[in-house]
Enzyme design. Sequence first.
Site, PDB file in Angstrom:
ATOM      1  N   GLU A 251      60.946  23.349 -28.721  1.00 20.43           N
ATOM      2  CA  GLU A 251      61.146  24.463 -29.635  1.00 20.43           C
ATOM      3  C   GLU A 251      61.579  25.662 -28.802  1.00 20.43           C
ATOM      4  OE1 GLU A 251      59.380  21.679 -32.066  1.00 20.43           O
ATOM      5  OE2 GLU A 251      58.320  22.482 -30.341  1.00 20.43           O
TER       6      GLU A 251
ATOM      7  N   TYR B 271      69.733  24.818 -22.905  1.00 24.66           N
ATOM      8  CA  TYR B 271      69.370  23.537 -23.502  1.00 24.66           C
ATOM      9  C   TYR B 271      70.590  22.807 -24.048  1.00 24.66           C
ATOM     10  CZ  TYR B 271      64.713  25.619 -23.209  1.00 24.66           C
ATOM     11  OH  TYR B 271      63.573  26.228 -22.768  1.00 24.66           O
TER      12      TYR B 271
END
Length: 153
Positions: free
Chosen positions: A108, A120
């Site tokens: 998350e 990411y």
Amino acid sequence: MEIRRLDFSNAARCAELEQQLFPEDNPWSRDIFVVEFAQPNNLYLGVFDGDDLLAYGGISQLGPRHDPEFEIHTIGVDPDHRRRGLGRLLMQQLLAVVDSTGGEVFLEVRTDNEAAIALYEGLDFDRIGERKNYYQPSGADAYTMKRPARSEK
């Protein structure tokens, strides 16, 4: 610079960095890090310059050994050492552990953390959902991201 596994002696420094990095989102205490480090399915690594911990990250293996999945628990870089590739270096090390088993990886990230999202996505994570009011007490939203399973076997 050296990457080493974190242990109880690093918990206070991790908590200090958490307080700097995530003050409005219930930063982890020293005791939480101690508990995290003790879990057999968790791996926490740090980037050190001599004895100075500059960055930390942790991952957990979930599910059965023959079909695992992984979750990035936290990653943080000392504000004075950002933009030097330390977060990427840690993620690459954590993902190398994952790739040796072939599991999927989840995490998350705050929807307003553009630098982390870019990191990411550059490591092949995709946004798969959004969690409203995920971070507390700030109420910030989070993206759930996933990287598909790979294997170096």
